[in-house]
Design a protein around this motif. Structure first.
Motif, PDB file in Angstrom:
ATOM      1  N   UNK A   1       0.845  -1.212  -0.005  1.00 11.44           N
ATOM      2  CA  UNK A   1      -0.154   0.126   0.055  1.00 11.44           C
ATOM      3  C   UNK A   1       0.826   1.218   0.094  1.00 11.44           C
ATOM      4  N   UNK A   2       1.993   1.188   0.748  1.00 13.56           N
ATOM      5  CA  UNK A   2       2.782   2.583   0.879  1.00 13.56           C
ATOM      6  C   UNK A   2       3.590   2.439  -0.593  1.00 13.56           C
ATOM      7  N   UNK A   3       4.014   1.491  -1.297  1.00 16.02           N
ATOM      8  CA  UNK A   3       4.756   1.719  -2.216  1.00 16.02           C
ATOM      9  C   UNK A   3       3.779   2.010  -3.727  1.00 16.02           C
ATOM     10  N   UNK A   4       2.527   1.216  -3.586  1.00 16.38           N
ATOM     11  CA  UNK A   4       1.463   1.547  -4.459  1.00 16.38           C
ATOM     12  C   UNK A   4       1.613   3.000  -4.951  1.00 16.38           C
ATOM     13  N   UNK A   5       1.195   3.850  -3.878  1.00 19.15           N
ATOM     14  CA  UNK A   5       0.715   5.336  -4.059  1.00 19.15           C
ATOM     15  C   UNK A   5       1.942   5.911  -4.741  1.00 19.15           C
ATOM     16  N   UNK A   6       3.120   5.548  -4.041  1.00 18.93           N
ATOM     17  CA  UNK A   6       4.379   6.308  -4.688  1.00 18.93           C
ATOM     18  C   UNK A   6       4.657   5.708  -6.128  1.00 18.93           C
ATOM     19  N   UNK A   7       4.276   4.453  -6.618  1.00 19.80           N
ATOM     20  CA  UNK A   7       4.593   3.966  -7.850  1.00 19.80           C
ATOM     21  C   UNK A   7       3.835   4.580  -9.073  1.00 19.80           C
ATOM     22  N   UNK A   8       2.618   5.082  -8.671  1.00 13.91           N
ATOM     23  CA  UNK A   8       1.618   5.497  -9.723  1.00 13.91           C
ATOM     24  C   UNK A   8       2.250   6.838 -10.247  1.00 13.91           C
ATOM     25  N   UNK A   9       1.705   7.285 -11.270  1.00 16.65           N
ATOM     26  CA  UNK A   9       2.061   8.711 -11.866  1.00 16.65           C
ATOM     27  C   UNK A   9       1.105   9.784 -11.098  1.00 16.65           C
ATOM     28  N   UNK A  10      -0.034   9.406 -10.368  1.00 16.51           N
ATOM     29  CA  UNK A  10      -0.777  10.503  -9.871  1.00 16.51           C
ATOM     30  C   UNK A  10      -1.829   9.759  -8.775  1.00 16.51           C
ATOM     31  N   UNK A  11      -2.428  10.740  -7.939  1.00 16.27           N
ATOM     32  CA  UNK A  11      -3.415  10.105  -7.093  1.00 16.27           C
ATOM     33  C   UNK A  11      -4.725   9.427  -7.837  1.00 16.27           C
ATOM     34  N   UNK A  12      -5.008  10.286  -8.952  1.00 17.26           N
ATOM     35  CA  UNK A  12      -6.171   9.579  -9.873  1.00 17.26           C
ATOM     36  C   UNK A  12      -5.985   8.304 -10.207  1.00 17.26           C
ATOM     37  N   UNK A  13      -4.721   7.951 -10.700  1.00 20.34           N
ATOM     38  CA  UNK A  13      -4.366   6.550 -11.128  1.00 20.34           C
ATOM     39  C   UNK A  13      -4.374   5.615  -9.928  1.00 20.34           C
ATOM     40  N   UNK A  14      -4.069   5.996  -8.675  1.00 19.09           N
ATOM     41  CA  UNK A  14      -4.045   5.374  -7.326  1.00 19.09           C
ATOM     42  C   UNK A  14      -5.653   4.854  -6.927  1.00 19.09           C
ATOM     43  N   UNK A  15      -6.391   5.910  -7.145  1.00 21.44           N
ATOM     44  CA  UNK A  15      -7.805   5.808  -6.765  1.00 21.44           C
ATOM     45  C   UNK A  15      -8.419   4.697  -7.721  1.00 21.44           C
ATOM     46  N   UNK A  16      -8.005   4.854  -8.974  1.00 26.05           N
ATOM     47  CA  UNK A  16      -8.559   3.974 -10.146  1.00 26.05           C
ATOM     48  C   UNK A  16      -8.055   2.599  -9.744  1.00 26.05           C
ATOM     49  N   UNK A  17      -6.941   2.227  -9.345  1.00 25.85           N
ATOM     50  CA  UNK A  17      -6.531   0.784  -8.969  1.00 25.85           C
ATOM     51  C   UNK A  17      -7.115   0.427  -7.764  1.00 25.85           C
ATOM     52  N   UNK A  18      -7.618   1.138  -6.833  1.00 25.38           N
ATOM     53  CA  UNK A  18      -7.886   0.656  -5.867  1.00 25.38           C
ATOM     54  C   UNK A  18      -9.533   0.744  -5.638  1.00 25.38           C
ATOM     55  N   UNK A  19      -9.951   1.498  -6.361  1.00 23.94           N
ATOM     56  CA  UNK A  19     -11.458   1.555  -6.445  1.00 23.94           C
ATOM     57  C   UNK A  19     -11.949   2.864  -5.614  1.00 23.94           C
ATOM     58  N   UNK A  20     -13.003   3.598  -6.311  1.00 25.12           N
ATOM     59  CA  UNK A  20     -13.366   4.849  -5.454  1.00 25.12           C
ATOM     60  C   UNK A  20     -14.057   4.364  -4.152  1.00 25.12           C
TER      61      UNK A  20
END
Length: 171
Positions: free
Chosen positions: A104-123
């Motif tokens: 979870x910590x690294x996923x947020x750092x790995x993507x290019x934006x918070x939008x992509x992070x939210x997309x991966x996790x689900x709104x």
């Protein structure tokens, strides 16, 4: 698995050595991850009679996924190719039930934006207990299947040792 994770960690921290060395470090990380994944699959596909060959089966853990995400973050440019790799890795991690604290910590750092992070996790994971949208993950809403194979309470998503300081999840 500890030795493989150590190699991944060493690769992840090779980011300060120039582009050619970063490229080589990522190649090593990718090879290591793929070998570990293949060995895990082979271990899982053995019949019970063949497992007891004197060796403990090699099985990936949440640290393996987290370390490889760290390699992506530190060694690849922040672009569509990296996002695609992270998406594929996230899918595998969820399928294997290995979403832990480090992931979870690294996923947020790995993507290019918070939008992509939210997309991966689900709104739906970004809604608080009162039903209001938020920018923080609500770990209470995370499906149990995502972390079903994570060992150790401190490795669970949202564990008390995590920056978000929430209660340990019930196993």
């Amino acid at each position: 698995v500890i030795s493989y994770n150590t190699v991944l960690n060493a690769c992840a921290f090779s980011a300060d050595f120039g582009s050619e060395k970063k490229k080589r470090a990522f190649q090593i990380a990718l090879q290591t991850f793929n070998i570990l994944r293949k060995e895990t699959i082979n271990s899982n596909n053995k019949s019970i009679d063949n497992i007891n060959d004197g060796k403990k089966p090699l099985v990936m853990d949440t640290i393996s996924y987290g370390m490889f995400l760290k390699c992506c973050t530190n060694l690849l440019p922040k672009d569509k190719k990296r996002n695609d790799m992270v998406r594929n890795l996230w899918k595998l991690c969820v399928e294997e039930g290995m979403v832990g604290n480090l992931v979870m910590n690294e996923l947020e750092r790995a993507v290019s934006s918070h939008k992509v992070y939210k997309e991966l996790l689900g709104m739906d994971l970004f809604v608080d207990l009162n039903g209001k949208n938020t920018n923080r993950v609500n770990f209470e809403k995370m499906p149990r299947s995502w972390y079903r194979n994570v060992k150790g309470d401190n490795n669970l998503p949202g564990a008390t040792s995590a920056p978000w300081k929430r209660k340990k999840r019930d196993m």
